[in-house]
Scaffold this active site. Structure first.
Site, PDB file in Angstrom:
ATOM      1  N   LYS B  80       0.872  -1.183   0.000  1.00  0.00           N
ATOM      2  CA  LYS B  80       0.000   0.000   0.000  1.00  0.00           C
ATOM      3  C   LYS B  80       0.907   1.231   0.000  1.00  0.00           C
ATOM      4  CE  LYS B  80      -3.915   1.630   2.856  1.00  0.00           C
ATOM      5  NZ  LYS B  80      -4.764   1.248   4.022  1.00  0.00           N
ATOM      6  N   SER B 156      -9.360   0.772   3.002  1.00  0.00           N
ATOM      7  CA  SER B 156      -8.590   1.687   2.190  1.00  0.00           C
ATOM      8  C   SER B 156      -7.440   1.019   1.438  1.00  0.00           C
ATOM      9  CB  SER B 156      -8.016   2.804   3.065  1.00  0.00           C
ATOM     10  OG  SER B 156      -7.158   2.273   4.061  1.00  0.00           O
ATOM     11  N   SER B 180      -9.480  -1.805   6.962  1.00  0.00           N
ATOM     12  CA  SER B 180      -8.865  -1.564   5.650  1.00  0.00           C
ATOM     13  C   SER B 180      -8.055  -2.717   5.088  1.00  0.00           C
ATOM     14  CB  SER B 180      -8.002  -0.302   5.702  1.00  0.00           C
ATOM     15  OG  SER B 180      -8.826   0.831   5.861  1.00  0.00           O
TER      16      SER B 180
END
Lengths: 76, 465
Positions: B80, B156, B180
């Protein structure tokens, strides 16, 4: 518990005043959108405030999910 | 060789160790797949192909010298884009971070992956500053669901979900504050692990909510998940939030099964907001694991409210200077929520933290009676990109917030959770994850149950062409 009354106008007035305090520049449209978000949170916060808390329910401790106890070696 | 991208971490390592293919061949295969496929899914924001080739060649050098290989030798992964990667700017899903200096060194977990022999392919898409469950990122475009590109990949860590589900990496690293890791795992149909709060070092990752942030892995198999989790563990004196006092590997115990474990499933709040695919996936998991009875999780709705309030306050405070000066450059889908969070009265925040102390005790008490608890990971399957509102349990919710209804109460208690990818018929081809929740520090139990679901064939990855 008394009913939580919080109008759209209340929310907008609060947002406008507190945004000035924090030097957040909001135009009217944005202030209304922020007020809508804050209203939803206000209802959550009001519900949360109804949970009885004792004096020892205090936040001084850095959050830890539980004391860590190393696990015993797994048996083959 | 044509299906290298569908192999999991142990199969890739074994193939390299046995000389069936080299680490560089694996890397080039994945690079070619990314170059062919990512335009459809928009998982990647950064490509680290030069570094990947160097890391792969280092593994091939070990093979040539006859050295024993580390546990993730040659396994391709992504991060990420809130993880520091030496020499690159840490975007954290934002545009305003692009003026920041490049990271001077790798994040702690990225360094652990390198030590374990893994090969870093790139940085992947996310909601700006991790404030979202959908990865509808206005700056970089939405991360699209590999099982239906008109739908969200979750957030996310949506780029991580899309990258693994679309076989563009075997592993990925993400963060989970309110769901997330678990939400993209559920919506993309892959394995994910949110470890216990304080288990893994957060050093070198861009924070969102200091008092709730977790980091963890995604994988295309449960064994890959366990291997990567073991590789990530380490005691980091520079991380003030790490509570773990020992490294506790889990992979060796993965095959121990669930006989003798007390397994329940969550009703009440979790049943109220679950749609048909969520109920169906949970039922299948219950049956496969021999779950014994329905359990009531304490004060789930209140815990979600408290997590919501704390997230808004801490997240907004972290970005207050940008909110004051550059709000117009921030993500339009979340900036108003950040602003509202900045304005929350302190009394709300402190009350939420005080509640948390009480709640923690109640959750710990629950795990005196249970070893593993099951719940859907999301209330719905992946929604179409752009969805504003959804109906759940007879109520209308803002979609972008409500996707996290099932995950927020659990992470607020700090419990470890593995997500198993299930495929309910009522999902019509879309996956639905099941949360396998254990007591704090008992990742081993959650992963043992996950392994049983994998062996049953119910929880699995589906191939994306």
């Amino acid at each position: 518990m008394t009913e939580f009354l919080w109008s759209e106008a209340d929310s907008l007035a609060y947002v406008t005043a507190s945004a000035r305090l924090l030097r957040l520049n909001l135009d009217e449209a944005q202030a209304r959108r922020v007020a809508a978000h804050l209203s939803r949170t206000a209802h959550m916060a009001a519900a949360l405030a109804s949970v009885p808390l004792a004096g020892h329910d205090e936040p001084a401790e850095i959050y830890c999910p539980a004391p860590h106890c190393p696990q015993p070696e797994s048996q083959p | 060789m044509t299906n290298l991208h569908t192999l999991d971490a142990p199969a890739i390592r074994a193939g390299i160790a046995q000389g069936h293919f080299s680490a560089l061949q694996v890397t080039e295969h994945f690079i070619a797949r990314i170059q062919t496929c990512d335009a459809r899914f928009n998982a990647f924001t950064d490509f680290y192909f030069d570094r990947a080739r160097q890391e792969a060649q280092a593994i091939d050098g070990m093979v040539a010298r006859g050295e024993s290989l580390p546990p993730l030798a040659g396994v391709p992964y992504t991060v990420k884009n809130l993880f520091d990667v030496q020499g690159h700017i840490t975007r954290a899903g934002a545009k305003i971070t692009l003026a920041d200096a490049p990271a001077s060194r790798d994040a702690y977990l990225v360094a652990r992956m390198r030590q374990a022999g893994a090969v870093l392919l790139g940085g992947v898409n996310m909601d700006e500053f991790a404030y979202g469950f959908t990865t509808e990122n206005t700056h970089y475009g939405p991360a699209r669901n590999p099982h239906d590109v008109t739908r969200i990949s979750g957030g996310s860590s949506g780029g991580s979900g899309a990258a693994v589900a679309a076989h563009m990496s075997a592993l990925s690293l993400g963060s989970d504050t309110n769901g997330s890791i678990r939400v993209p795992s559920s919506l993309c149909g892959i394995w994910g692990l949110k470890p216990t709060f304080g288990r893994l070092s957060r050093q070198g990752s861009y924070p969102f909510v200091h008092s709730i942030d977790h980091l963890g892995p995604f994988a295309n198999s449960v064994t890959g998940l366990a291997l990567s989790y073991d590789a990530l563990q380490g005691l980091d004196a520079l991380d003030v939030a790490q509570h773990a006092r020992a490294v506790e590997p889990v992979t060796a115990a993965l095959g121990q099964g669930v006989t003798g474990l007390r397994i329940g499933w969550l009703g009440g709040y979790f049943a109220q907001y679950a749609t048909e695919p969520a109920h169906e996936a949970l039922l299948a998991a219950r049956q496969a694991l021999g779950a014994q009875q329905e359990v009531q999780w304490p004060q789930a709705a209140m815990a979600r409210a408290a997590a919501f309030v704390i997230t808004a306050s801490e997240g907004a405070q972290l970005h207050l200077t940008d909110l004051q000066n550059r709000a117009h450059e921030m993500e339009p889908l979340s900036v108003d929520r950040f602003l509202a969070g900045a304005l929350q009265p302190a009394a709300w925040y402190v009350n939420a933290q005080r509640f948390r102390r009480q709640y923690r005790q109640q959750v710990q008490d629950l795990f005196k009676q249970w070893d593993v608890l099951l719940a859907p990971a999301t209330p719905v399957c992946a929604t179409p990109i752009g969805t504003e509102w959804i109906e759940l349990g007879g109520q209308t919710f803002p979609c972008r917030a409500a996707i996290g209804l099932m995950t927020q109460p659990v992470s607020f208690a700090g419990c470890p959770v593995a997500v198993a990818p299930m495929w309910p018929a009522s999902g019509h081809g879309l996956p639905m994850g099941v949360q396998i929740i254990a007591a704090p520090w008992r990742e081993d139990l959650a992963l043992r149950a996950a392994a049983v679901l994998a062996q049953s064939g119910m929880a699995r990855i589906r191939e994306v062409v």
